[in-house]
Design an enzyme around this catalytic site. Structure first.
Site, PDB file in Angstrom:
ATOM      1  N   TYR A  27      -0.157  -0.153  10.542  1.00 20.77           N
ATOM      2  CA  TYR A  27      -0.520  -0.520   9.162  1.00 20.77           C
ATOM      3  C   TYR A  27       0.681  -0.268   8.242  1.00 20.77           C
ATOM      4  O   TYR A  27       1.011  -1.096   7.393  1.00 20.77           O
ATOM      5  CB  TYR A  27      -1.738   0.290   8.708  1.00 20.77           C
TER       6      TYR A  27
ATOM      7  N   SER B 281       0.852  -1.195   0.000  1.00 18.82           N
ATOM      8  CA  SER B 281       0.000   0.000   0.000  1.00 18.82           C
ATOM      9  C   SER B 281       0.879   1.234   0.000  1.00 18.82           C
ATOM     10  O   SER B 281       2.029   1.185   0.470  1.00 18.82           O
ATOM     11  CB  SER B 281      -0.868   0.022   1.258  1.00 18.82           C
TER      12      SER B 281
HETATM   13  N1  LIG Z   1      -8.829  -0.415  -0.493  1.00 20.51           N
HETATM   14  C1  LIG Z   1      -7.768   0.361  -0.556  1.00 20.51           C
HETATM   15  O1  LIG Z   1      -7.878   1.598  -0.714  1.00 20.51           O
HETATM   16  C2  LIG Z   1      -6.391  -0.201  -0.439  1.00 20.51           C
HETATM   17  C3  LIG Z   1      -5.307   0.685  -0.573  1.00 20.51           C
HETATM   18  C4  LIG Z   1      -4.035   0.163  -0.457  1.00 20.51           C
HETATM   19  C5  LIG Z   1      -3.833  -1.179  -0.236  1.00 20.51           C
HETATM   20  N2  LIG Z   1      -4.913  -2.000  -0.101  1.00 20.51           N
HETATM   21  C6  LIG Z   1      -4.652  -3.421   0.159  1.00 20.51           C
HETATM   22  O2  LIG Z   1      -5.449  -4.203  -0.716  1.00 20.51           O
HETATM   23  C7  LIG Z   1      -5.783  -5.451  -0.092  1.00 20.51           C
HETATM   24  C8  LIG Z   1      -7.259  -5.743  -0.232  1.00 20.51           C
HETATM   25  O3  LIG Z   1      -7.965  -4.752   0.491  1.00 20.51           O
HETATM   26  P1  LIG Z   1      -9.514  -4.473   0.296  1.00 20.51           P
HETATM   27  O4  LIG Z   1      -9.622  -2.991   0.189  1.00 20.51           O
HETATM   28  O5  LIG Z   1     -10.077  -5.327  -0.754  1.00 20.51           O
HETATM   29  O6  LIG Z   1     -10.048  -4.899   1.756  1.00 20.51           O
HETATM   30  P2  LIG Z   1     -11.322  -5.774   2.239  1.00 20.51           P
HETATM   31  O7  LIG Z   1     -12.471  -5.597   1.311  1.00 20.51           O
HETATM   32  O8  LIG Z   1     -11.491  -5.457   3.677  1.00 20.51           O
HETATM   33  O9  LIG Z   1     -10.783  -7.260   2.069  1.00 20.51           O
HETATM   34  C9  LIG Z   1      -9.824  -7.779   2.938  1.00 20.51           C
HETATM   35  C10 LIG Z   1     -10.020  -9.263   3.053  1.00 20.51           C
HETATM   36  O10 LIG Z   1      -9.056  -9.756   3.986  1.00 20.51           O
HETATM   37  C11 LIG Z   1      -9.703 -10.708   4.801  1.00 20.51           C
HETATM   38  N3  LIG Z   1      -9.036 -10.880   6.092  1.00 20.51           N
HETATM   39  C12 LIG Z   1      -8.875  -9.977   7.077  1.00 20.51           C
HETATM   40  N4  LIG Z   1      -8.297 -10.553   8.150  1.00 20.51           N
HETATM   41  C13 LIG Z   1      -8.105 -11.849   7.830  1.00 20.51           C
HETATM   42  C14 LIG Z   1      -7.575 -12.967   8.519  1.00 20.51           C
HETATM   43  N5  LIG Z   1      -7.146 -12.877   9.791  1.00 20.51           N
HETATM   44  N6  LIG Z   1      -7.517 -14.151   7.883  1.00 20.51           N
HETATM   45  C15 LIG Z   1      -7.962 -14.280   6.619  1.00 20.51           C
HETATM   46  N7  LIG Z   1      -8.493 -13.270   5.915  1.00 20.51           N
HETATM   47  C16 LIG Z   1      -8.564 -12.067   6.524  1.00 20.51           C
HETATM   48  C17 LIG Z   1     -11.099 -10.124   5.002  1.00 20.51           C
HETATM   49  O11 LIG Z   1     -11.953 -11.119   5.484  1.00 20.51           O
HETATM   50  P3  LIG Z   1     -13.381 -10.749   6.135  1.00 20.51           P
HETATM   51  O12 LIG Z   1     -14.202 -10.225   4.991  1.00 20.51           O
HETATM   52  O13 LIG Z   1     -13.851 -12.056   6.653  1.00 20.51           O
HETATM   53  O14 LIG Z   1     -13.114  -9.716   7.171  1.00 20.51           O
HETATM   54  C18 LIG Z   1     -11.395  -9.673   3.588  1.00 20.51           C
HETATM   55  O15 LIG Z   1     -11.886 -10.759   2.825  1.00 20.51           O
HETATM   56  C19 LIG Z   1      -5.267  -5.329   1.347  1.00 20.51           C
HETATM   57  O16 LIG Z   1      -4.039  -5.994   1.450  1.00 20.51           O
HETATM   58  C20 LIG Z   1      -5.077  -3.851   1.553  1.00 20.51           C
HETATM   59  O17 LIG Z   1      -4.086  -3.546   2.515  1.00 20.51           O
HETATM   60  C21 LIG Z   1      -6.179  -1.554  -0.204  1.00 20.51           C
END
Ligand SMILES: NC(=O)c1ccc[n+]([C@@H]2O[C@H](COP(=O)([O-])OP(=O)(O)OC[C@H]3O[C@@H](n4cnc5c(N)ncnc54)[C@H](OP(=O)(O)O)[C@@H]3O)[C@@H](O)[C@H]2O)c1
Length: 324
Positions: A185, A160
């Site tokens: 984070y 990120s």
């Molecule tokens: N969205 C952004 O703006 C952004 C920006 C920079 C980087 N990122 C990165 O992109 C990636 C995806 O993010 P997203 O925005 O799609 O987030 P999201 O919709 O919250 O998805 C995250 C997923 O991780 C799962 N997770 C969390 N804790 C876990 C655990 N202990 N064991 C197994 N699974 C777990 C969650 O499961 P549950 O649904 O069951 O909670 C969810 O399915 C992340 O690595 C994030 O850091 C996102």
């Protein structure tokens, strides 16, 4: 061979979509594992990989929910995995390895962001443990399946822009003093990038290449711990709740992971941080651009990456590359 941390002018950009980067790419017969592949960017990544012909395994911590969300998608299998629990990581890896299948693509996508101070396992800080250590153990346990991929495997670690908030805190990895949800984070996302740098160094002789990815800013359930006032203060939403136009759609947000996982433009390359469907530029410290894009040196430093790898093997007691 070290891949330069510089743009390759892929022809894609910040607004490129999952569909666009996968155009003409046939993943029939390939197997991908996408952690968290049932929410936000992971869900879009799973959909796109399956639509391109891949079998996609989605290890999830809410199996019934994941099954419901992914129902109707062909070639998608749901399994169980809690990245904050090493026993769960081992159990998933054991089940997967027992199938005898190779892994062509591993996308370490799951994460938590800016949660209140939480301890998991032996007292580990939850963001470092879930986002980094769990994925570290997973990839090491899956190593035989990655090394068995017919045409070489790719591992994508979701980092990120948040990596800019903290390097690795060598003197207090688990935030035993002065927990700060954003620094935690930041450390975890730096760790995700360093993981890709060192896995690529270790894995390339076996044809396994690794990439770190910043997907952009996308509104997903990741923001669940951020209240409205903090989002307004950060400029993510206005007082009426309208999103800033700098956010990407989920289809655009999944594109860089998919590009890193599949693009022929990256054959023979690896160990670099990518954003906007290209390799990112290194930042020049102190410039205004450095806050918005590019990768800071601490997130791609090979010495930091090797040191983190060693510490992670000690913490998790998992090491696919230990001398026999
Ligand atoms: N969205 C952004 O703006 C952004 C920006 C920079 C980087 N990122 C990165 O992109 C990636 C995806 O993010 P997203 O925005 O799609 O987030 P999201 O919709 O919250 O998805 C995250 C997923 O991780 C799962 N997770 C969390 N804790 C876990 C655990 N202990 N064991 C197994 N699974 C777990 C969650 O499961 P549950 O649904 O069951 O909670 C969810 O399915 C992340 O690595 C994030 O850091 C996102």
């Amino acid at each position: 061979m070290i891949t330069p941390q510089h743009r390759i002018h892929s022809g894609f950009g910040a607004r490129s979509t999952a569909t666009e980067v996968l155009e003409g790419i046939d993943l029939a017969g390939r197997l991908a594992i996408v952690t968290g592949g049932y929410s936000g960017l992971g869900l879009e990544t799973t959909r796109a990989l399956a639509a391109a012909g891949a079998t996609v395994v989605v290890p999830s911590r809410r199996r019934a929910h994941a099954q419901e969300v992914l129902s109707g998608l062909d070639r998608v299998e749901v399994d169980e995995l809690d990245l904050g629990d090493l026993d769960s990581v081992h159990a998933f890896a054991d089940r997967f390895l027992a199938t005898g299948r190779a892994v062509d693509i591993l996308i370490n996508n799951a994460a938590i962001m800016a949660c209140p101070e939480t301890r998991v396992g032996p007292g580990w800080e939850a963001q470092f443990a879930t986002n980094h250590l769990g994925h570290f153990a997973l990839a090491n346990r899956l190593w035989p399946a990655l090394a068995a991929a017919r045409d070489g495997a790719r591992v994508v670690a979701l980092s990120s822009r948040g990596h800019k908030r903290s390097g690795i805190r060598w003197d207090d990895l688990q935030f035993e003093h002065g927990y700060d949800k954003w620094a935690a984070y930041g450390q975890a996302k730096t760790a995700n990038s360093l993981f890709a740098v060192h896995l690529d160094a270790l894995g390339q002789d076996a044809g396994v290449r690794a990439f770190a990815v910043h997907p952009g800013g996308i509104m997903t359930p990741l923001q669940r711990h951020i209240d409205r006032a903090e989002m307004v203060a950060a400029g993510w939403i206005d007082e009426e709740g309208n999103y800033s136009d700098r956010f990407k759609t989920v289809e655009q947000g999944a594109a860089t992971s998919l590009w890193a996982a599949t693009s022929p433009q990256l054959i023979g390359l690896g160990g670099v941080y990518c954003e906007d469907c290209d390799i990112a530029e290194p930042t020049v410290p102190g410039t205004p651009e450095a806050e918005l894009s590019g990768v800071d040196a601490h997130a791609v430093d090979p010495d930091e990456a090797a040191r983190l790898w060693t510490v992670s093997t000690q913490l998790t007691a998992v090491d696919a590359f230990a001398a026999a």
